[in-house]
Design an enzyme around this catalytic site. Sequence first.
Site, PDB file in Angstrom:
ATOM      1  CG  HIS A  12      -0.317  -0.072   2.536  1.00  0.00           C
ATOM      2  ND1 HIS A  12      -0.858  -0.730   3.610  1.00  0.00           N
ATOM      3  CD2 HIS A  12       0.838   0.458   2.977  1.00  0.00           C
ATOM      4  CE1 HIS A  12      -0.061  -0.592   4.651  1.00  0.00           C
ATOM      5  NE2 HIS A  12       0.972   0.126   4.300  1.00  0.00           N
ATOM      6  CG  HIS A  59       0.695   4.187   7.694  1.00  0.00           C
ATOM      7  ND1 HIS A  59      -0.392   3.676   7.027  1.00  0.00           N
ATOM      8  CD2 HIS A  59       1.713   3.339   7.420  1.00  0.00           C
ATOM      9  CE1 HIS A  59      -0.038   2.566   6.378  1.00  0.00           C
ATOM     10  NE2 HIS A  59       1.226   2.347   6.602  1.00  0.00           N
ATOM     11  CG  HIS A 193       8.355  -1.451   3.551  1.00  0.00           C
ATOM     12  ND1 HIS A 193       7.490  -2.480   3.847  1.00  0.00           N
ATOM     13  CD2 HIS A 193       7.677  -0.315   3.884  1.00  0.00           C
ATOM     14  CE1 HIS A 193       6.342  -1.985   4.311  1.00  0.00           C
ATOM     15  NE2 HIS A 193       6.441  -0.681   4.358  1.00  0.00           N
ATOM     16  CD  GLU A 240       3.063  -1.599   6.421  1.00  0.00           C
ATOM     17  OE1 GLU A 240       2.904  -0.430   6.814  1.00  0.00           O
ATOM     18  OE2 GLU A 240       3.215  -1.876   5.222  1.00  0.00           O
TER      19      GLU A 240
HETATM   20  C1  DHB Z   1       6.372   3.408   2.251  1.00  0.00           C
HETATM   21  C2  DHB Z   1       5.729   2.184   2.393  1.00  0.00           C
HETATM   22  C3  DHB Z   1       4.706   2.010   3.315  1.00  0.00           C
HETATM   23  O1  DHB Z   1       4.039   0.826   3.521  1.00  0.00           O
HETATM   24  C4  DHB Z   1       4.295   3.073   4.078  1.00  0.00           C
HETATM   25  O2  DHB Z   1       3.261   2.888   4.915  1.00  0.00           O
HETATM   26  C5  DHB Z   1       4.937   4.322   3.968  1.00  0.00           C
HETATM   27  C6  DHB Z   1       5.969   4.475   3.048  1.00  0.00           C
HETATM   28  C7  DHB Z   1       7.468   3.606   1.263  1.00  0.00           C
HETATM   29  O3  DHB Z   1       7.955   2.648   0.675  1.00  0.00           O
HETATM   30  O4  DHB Z   1       7.861   4.752   1.039  1.00  0.00           O
HETATM   31 FE    FE Z   2       2.550   0.996   5.412  1.00  0.00          FE
END
Ligand code: DHB
Ligand code: FE
Length: 281
Positions: A12, A59, A193, A240
């Site tokens: 997302h 978030h 990530h 996540e």
């Molecule tokens: C990014 C990915 C995420 O899942 C998020 O909530 C905020 C930023 C990103 O890759 O920049």
């Molecule tokens: Fe996220």
Amino acid sequence: MARITAGVATSHVPAIGAALDNGKAGDAYWAPLFAGYEASKAWIAAEKPDVILLVYNDHASAFSLELIPTFAIGCAERFQPADEGWGPRPVPVVEGHPELAWHLAESLILDEFDMTIVNRMDVDHGLTVPLSLMFGQPDAWPCKVIPLAVNVVQYPPPTGNRCLKLGQAIRRAVESFPEDLKVVVFGTGGMSHQLQGPRAGLINAEFDNAFLDRLVADPEGQAAVPHLDYVREAGSEGIELVMWLVMRGALDREVRVAHRFYHVPASNTAVGHLILENPSA
Ligand code: DHB
Ligand code: FE
């Protein structure tokens, strides 16, 4: 009776929303990502769900460190898109389904899942980016959406096993709703990530693809994987991925894989996507 026909899992990433909103989807950086969702848009246009139960994490848009529900269900008539760093996205207001949402809340709480009932909640990229990936840029979202927010921001998040069991309870709840409704469950977030610290930018394609395999074929095995493994292997925000287990728990033990896609990079994140159909539906 309402029934769950399929599950959709997708990352997302907020930059995906910004790319669409700012007309950059055709850019060389973004085109391969959006190409992976063309089949998905055709699939959902044919599937025509009445309601999406969308499992995502907030978030710090609707909640903050002052209030951290582990599982929160949105029972409102509508939900406004929230600020996401690029500003609130110019996407349609999200229309809820209060009758089904209240039924889910009742069934889940009596089934011993202590849901937080939310009657006012803004929804951020965790919810709107998956809708954009699946539906593009319509004037109105083509179905109702019930937001189900999971805390994966402040330790401790729920275990994978708890998420899988919540999905199973969601299925019981949906199937006890008397109206004939076609429900699709979304699980969002991930894949690997890490947005901060010395390991910022971490991507682990091997872990991600093993997760995709196991989510399909061995959900109980994947549900037993502890948080530490996600954080070590998939980065601090890789946690996540536990939300995908809520979606998986709501489906049959054996599912049909209608679509699978994996792409790096999108902002700081490895993008993963699955469409799983319920053979029994
Ligand atoms: C990014 C990915 C995420 O899942 C998020 O909530 C905020 C930023 C990103 O890759 O920049
Ligand atoms: Fe996220």
